[in-house]
Design a protein around this motif. Structure first.
Motif, PDB file in Angstrom:
ATOM      1  N   LYS A 142       0.816  -1.218   0.000  1.00  0.00           N
ATOM      2  CA  LYS A 142       0.000   0.000   0.000  1.00  0.00           C
ATOM      3  C   LYS A 142       0.848   1.266   0.000  1.00  0.00           C
ATOM      4  O   LYS A 142       0.308   2.362  -0.092  1.00  0.00           O
ATOM      5  CB  LYS A 142      -0.943   0.000   1.200  1.00  0.00           C
ATOM      6  CG  LYS A 142      -2.003  -1.094   1.145  1.00  0.00           C
ATOM      7  CD  LYS A 142      -2.998  -0.962   2.295  1.00  0.00           C
ATOM      8  CE  LYS A 142      -4.107  -1.996   2.189  1.00  0.00           C
ATOM      9  NZ  LYS A 142      -5.117  -1.854   3.261  1.00  0.00           N
ATOM     10  N   TYR A 148       0.377   6.582   1.006  1.00  0.00           N
ATOM     11  CA  TYR A 148      -0.153   5.337   1.555  1.00  0.00           C
ATOM     12  C   TYR A 148      -1.635   5.247   1.204  1.00  0.00           C
ATOM     13  O   TYR A 148      -2.392   6.199   1.403  1.00  0.00           O
ATOM     14  CB  TYR A 148       0.021   5.280   3.064  1.00  0.00           C
ATOM     15  CG  TYR A 148      -0.441   3.981   3.689  1.00  0.00           C
ATOM     16  CD1 TYR A 148       0.338   2.840   3.611  1.00  0.00           C
ATOM     17  CD2 TYR A 148      -1.682   3.902   4.338  1.00  0.00           C
ATOM     18  CE1 TYR A 148      -0.089   1.639   4.177  1.00  0.00           C
ATOM     19  CE2 TYR A 148      -2.113   2.722   4.914  1.00  0.00           C
ATOM     20  CZ  TYR A 148      -1.311   1.586   4.826  1.00  0.00           C
ATOM     21  OH  TYR A 148      -1.736   0.406   5.384  1.00  0.00           O
ATOM     22  N   THR A 149      -2.055   4.108   0.662  1.00  0.00           N
ATOM     23  CA  THR A 149      -3.452   3.863   0.322  1.00  0.00           C
ATOM     24  C   THR A 149      -4.083   3.038   1.433  1.00  0.00           C
ATOM     25  O   THR A 149      -3.759   1.850   1.600  1.00  0.00           O
ATOM     26  CB  THR A 149      -3.562   3.124  -1.019  1.00  0.00           C
ATOM     27  OG1 THR A 149      -2.930   3.900  -2.045  1.00  0.00           O
ATOM     28  CG2 THR A 149      -5.012   2.893  -1.390  1.00  0.00           C
ATOM     29  N   PHE A 150      -4.972   3.660   2.202  1.00  0.00           N
ATOM     30  CA  PHE A 150      -5.591   2.976   3.332  1.00  0.00           C
ATOM     31  C   PHE A 150      -6.592   1.918   2.854  1.00  0.00           C
ATOM     32  O   PHE A 150      -6.595   0.780   3.343  1.00  0.00           O
ATOM     33  CB  PHE A 150      -6.306   3.987   4.236  1.00  0.00           C
ATOM     34  CG  PHE A 150      -5.374   4.963   4.879  1.00  0.00           C
ATOM     35  CD1 PHE A 150      -4.707   4.643   6.054  1.00  0.00           C
ATOM     36  CD2 PHE A 150      -5.140   6.200   4.302  1.00  0.00           C
ATOM     37  CE1 PHE A 150      -3.834   5.547   6.650  1.00  0.00           C
ATOM     38  CE2 PHE A 150      -4.274   7.106   4.883  1.00  0.00           C
ATOM     39  CZ  PHE A 150      -3.609   6.784   6.060  1.00  0.00           C
ATOM     40  N   ASP A 151      -7.467   2.295   1.949  1.00  0.00           N
ATOM     41  CA  ASP A 151      -8.450   1.384   1.372  1.00  0.00           C
ATOM     42  C   ASP A 151      -8.884   1.967   0.033  1.00  0.00           C
ATOM     43  O   ASP A 151      -8.239   2.890  -0.488  1.00  0.00           O
ATOM     44  CB  ASP A 151      -9.640   1.164   2.318  1.00  0.00           C
ATOM     45  CG  ASP A 151     -10.287   2.467   2.774  1.00  0.00           C
ATOM     46  OD1 ASP A 151     -10.355   3.424   1.965  1.00  0.00           O
ATOM     47  OD2 ASP A 151     -10.744   2.549   3.929  1.00  0.00           O
ATOM     48  N   LYS A 152      -9.981   1.476  -0.531  1.00  0.00           N
ATOM     49  CA  LYS A 152     -10.408   1.934  -1.850  1.00  0.00           C
ATOM     50  C   LYS A 152     -10.882   3.384  -1.838  1.00  0.00           C
ATOM     51  O   LYS A 152     -11.037   3.992  -2.903  1.00  0.00           O
ATOM     52  CB  LYS A 152     -11.515   1.041  -2.383  1.00  0.00           C
ATOM     53  CG  LYS A 152     -12.800   1.089  -1.571  1.00  0.00           C
ATOM     54  CD  LYS A 152     -13.865   0.191  -2.197  1.00  0.00           C
ATOM     55  CE  LYS A 152     -15.172   0.271  -1.420  1.00  0.00           C
ATOM     56  NZ  LYS A 152     -16.218  -0.599  -2.019  1.00  0.00           N
ATOM     57  N   ASN A 153     -11.117   3.968  -0.646  1.00  0.00           N
ATOM     58  CA  ASN A 153     -11.641   5.330  -0.558  1.00  0.00           C
ATOM     59  C   ASN A 153     -10.618   6.364  -0.099  1.00  0.00           C
ATOM     60  O   ASN A 153     -10.682   7.517  -0.526  1.00  0.00           O
ATOM     61  CB  ASN A 153     -12.845   5.379   0.389  1.00  0.00           C
ATOM     62  CG  ASN A 153     -14.054   4.661  -0.172  1.00  0.00           C
ATOM     63  OD1 ASN A 153     -14.271   4.632  -1.377  1.00  0.00           O
ATOM     64  ND2 ASN A 153     -14.835   4.042   0.712  1.00  0.00           N
ATOM     65  N   TRP A 154      -9.676   5.977   0.773  1.00  0.00           N
ATOM     66  CA  TRP A 154      -8.802   6.957   1.410  1.00  0.00           C
ATOM     67  C   TRP A 154      -7.358   6.795   0.975  1.00  0.00           C
ATOM     68  O   TRP A 154      -6.848   5.681   0.865  1.00  0.00           O
ATOM     69  CB  TRP A 154      -8.879   6.834   2.938  1.00  0.00           C
ATOM     70  CG  TRP A 154     -10.212   7.238   3.495  1.00  0.00           C
ATOM     71  CD1 TRP A 154     -11.254   6.425   3.794  1.00  0.00           C
ATOM     72  CD2 TRP A 154     -10.626   8.567   3.806  1.00  0.00           C
ATOM     73  NE1 TRP A 154     -12.308   7.152   4.281  1.00  0.00           N
ATOM     74  CE2 TRP A 154     -11.954   8.477   4.300  1.00  0.00           C
ATOM     75  CE3 TRP A 154     -10.031   9.828   3.716  1.00  0.00           C
ATOM     76  CZ2 TRP A 154     -12.677   9.609   4.697  1.00  0.00           C
ATOM     77  CZ3 TRP A 154     -10.753  10.944   4.121  1.00  0.00           C
ATOM     78  CH2 TRP A 154     -12.048  10.826   4.601  1.00  0.00           C
ATOM     79  N   ASN A 155      -6.709   7.961   0.743  1.00  0.00           N
ATOM     80  CA  ASN A 155      -5.319   7.978   0.305  1.00  0.00           C
ATOM     81  C   ASN A 155      -4.650   9.223   0.871  1.00  0.00           C
ATOM     82  O   ASN A 155      -5.208  10.319   0.827  1.00  0.00           O
ATOM     83  CB  ASN A 155      -5.246   7.979  -1.219  1.00  0.00           C
ATOM     84  CG  ASN A 155      -3.841   8.213  -1.742  1.00  0.00           C
ATOM     85  OD1 ASN A 155      -3.431   9.346  -1.947  1.00  0.00           O
ATOM     86  ND2 ASN A 155      -3.112   7.143  -1.960  1.00  0.00           N
ATOM     87  N   TYR A 167     -10.277  11.532  -0.794  1.00  0.00           N
ATOM     88  CA  TYR A 167     -11.395  10.629  -0.511  1.00  0.00           C
ATOM     89  C   TYR A 167     -12.098  10.278  -1.816  1.00  0.00           C
ATOM     90  O   TYR A 167     -12.521  11.165  -2.559  1.00  0.00           O
ATOM     91  CB  TYR A 167     -12.384  11.280   0.455  1.00  0.00           C
ATOM     92  CG  TYR A 167     -13.606  10.420   0.745  1.00  0.00           C
ATOM     93  CD1 TYR A 167     -13.481   9.239   1.474  1.00  0.00           C
ATOM     94  CD2 TYR A 167     -14.863  10.789   0.279  1.00  0.00           C
ATOM     95  CE1 TYR A 167     -14.583   8.450   1.740  1.00  0.00           C
ATOM     96  CE2 TYR A 167     -15.977  10.006   0.537  1.00  0.00           C
ATOM     97  CZ  TYR A 167     -15.835   8.839   1.269  1.00  0.00           C
ATOM     98  OH  TYR A 167     -16.932   8.054   1.530  1.00  0.00           O
ATOM     99  N   LYS A 168     -12.206   8.983  -2.073  1.00  0.00           N
ATOM    100  CA  LYS A 168     -12.819   8.485  -3.299  1.00  0.00           C
ATOM    101  C   LYS A 168     -12.178   9.134  -4.522  1.00  0.00           C
ATOM    102  O   LYS A 168     -11.013   9.492  -4.530  1.00  0.00           O
ATOM    103  CB  LYS A 168     -14.333   8.698  -3.273  1.00  0.00           C
ATOM    104  CG  LYS A 168     -15.061   7.817  -2.275  1.00  0.00           C
ATOM    105  CD  LYS A 168     -16.579   7.927  -2.449  1.00  0.00           C
ATOM    106  CE  LYS A 168     -17.288   6.946  -1.541  1.00  0.00           C
ATOM    107  NZ  LYS A 168     -18.769   7.016  -1.694  1.00  0.00           N
TER     108      LYS A 168
END
Length: 434
Positions: free
Chosen positions: A274, A318-325, A349-350
């Motif tokens: 990530k 860092y990419t936390f999940d599909k929504n947050w970066n 976000y998104k």
């Protein structure tokens, strides 16, 4: 097999036309109306099966080659308004001339493939900037600008490894209703191989390691990239300094020296799960850099002892999940005495996806944009007549109201680095993608 043209056509390719009276102008000077094959020949000419020669003659007694016969069969095969018996006759001829038709089919396929290999993408967009600068006496200087832009981006395949790419821009100021300025912004050849890529020409210039905080423009020269998870990029050429942000100190200096800089750069970029990031070093040389320490209020008469800009930069995300970066970057021009650093941290976000109606995204960022290092940033609040040599907060959002239509609004509020006075900007944009 040799047959006269009239014999071949009337016995094989008439396709039901010989018994039909064709009341049309005589297409060939050497086929009179009382000729026994007149109806068939004129009908075939009208249907595009035969073309004759450029001097209006048909030359019906001239022998033809198997390849010429195959060409006529292919045209007859394309017809749909034929009887069952004529269709059977065409199929028999196609079987007899299968080798020639295969060769002809390969040629046609190649021509169609080459036509399909030129891909066109583009966009039409409207952009608006409204900026506010606090002056020395406490008043506010206001400036509004808008722009219409039409862009075409063709890409043509040369072979399985090489493409030629280009970008054509047409820009106009709708408030002045003037003619558009059209320019070939980019054109380059690109070779793609396993873990290796080369670009030659006037090609994109993007500071990947800082996500475009320093450069999102084009330069003339060469670029080589190699590697897989960790990629190294080498660049060399000339960069047009007039592309710099209009509020940057470099843009003020272009009238005092060479408007193009010799450029060399090296960058490393990679991913690990990530995490992603990179580092780069870029060297520029031009008389303009003798003045990059100057600000608008004091550049007259100023002289520096260097014509170089040496910029190093780092960035990581860092990419936390599909929504947050989350992403951050830092850069420094070692040759600049003032305003030679830039840094940015941004939370996303998104994200708006132009092919997905209803998708949207938003971000918030803190930007410190030294005018002697962040020369041509990707941020639209800092390009054209936006702000630069400032620090402050920025928020933005983008939305897709219709497929391939995006709308965005950004707002920046901060301070001018030269004097700590207020700087503010509102930006809006609508894009139509095709």
């Amino acid at each position: 097999m040799k047959k006269t043209l009239v014999s071949a056509l009337t016995t094989a390719l008439v396709v039901g036309a010989a018994s039909t009276t064709f009341a049309a102008a005589n297409p060939f000077s050497d086929v009179p109306a009382d000729h026994w094959a007149y109806d068939a020949v004129t009908q075939l000419a009208a249907d595009g099966v035969i073309e004759g020669y450029g001097d209006t003659t048909f030359r019906g007694q001239q022998n033809i080659t198997r390849y010429e016969m195959a060409q006529m069969i292919a045209k007859a095969m394309a017809r749909t308004d034929v009887s069952a018996s004529d269709k059977a006759l065409i199929d028999k001829l196609a079987a007899e001339f299968s080798d020639e038709l295969n060769n002809l089919g390969v040629r046609v396929s190649n021509l169609e493939r080459n036509a399909d290999n030129v891909k066109w993408n583009g966009q039409a967009r409207y952009r608006y900037w409204s900026q506010r600068y606090e002056q020395k006496d406490g008043s506010t200087k206001k400036q509004n600008n808008d722009q219409l832009n039409f862009r075409l981006e063709p890409s043509a395949e040369v072979n399985q490894n090489w493409h030629v790419n280009a970008r054509i821009d047409a820009l106009t100021d709708p408030s002045k209703d003037t003619d558009a300025t059209v320019k070939l912004a980019r054109v380059w050849a690109q070779g793609d191989y396993k873990n290796f890529q080369v670009k030659l020409g006037k090609l994109p210039f993007f500071s990947t390691e800082t996500a475009g905080m320093l450069f999102d423009d084009q330069f003339s020269g060469a670029q080589v990239t190699f590697g897989k998870n960790l990629k190294a990029t080498l660049e060399a050429g000339r960069w047009n300094l007039n592309s710099a942000n209009k509020q940057s100190n470099l843009n003020h200096a272009t009238s005092l020296g060479d408007n193009a800089a010799n450029y060399q750069g090296i960058a490393l970029n990679g991913t690990a799960g990530k995490f992603y990031g990179g580092a780069a070093y870029r060297h520029f040389q031009s008389d303009c850099f003798k003045h990059v320490n100057e600000v608008e209020e004091s550049y007259k008469g100023y002289k520096a002892n260097t014509d170089e800009a040496n910029i190093w930069s780092v960035g990581a995300g860092y990419t936390f999940d599909k929504n947050w970066n989350l992403y951050g970057a830092y850069a420094k021009n070692e040759k600049a005495d003032r305003f030679g650093t830039a840094h940015n941290i941004q939370l996303n976000y998104k994200g708006a996806q132009k092919a997905n109606k209803g998708s949207w995204g938003a971000y918030t960022a803190y930007r410190y944009m030294g005018g002697n290092v962040a020369f041509a940033p990707t941020y639209e609040t800092f390009i054209s007549n936006g702000v630069n040599n400032v620090k402050g907060w920025e928020v933005g959002t983008e939305y897709v109201p219709f497929t391939n239509v995006t709308a965005a609004a950004y707002y920046f509020n901060g301070k001018q680095l030269a004097n700590d006075r207020d700087a503010e900007l509102l930006f809006g944009r609508v894009n139509f993608w095709f």
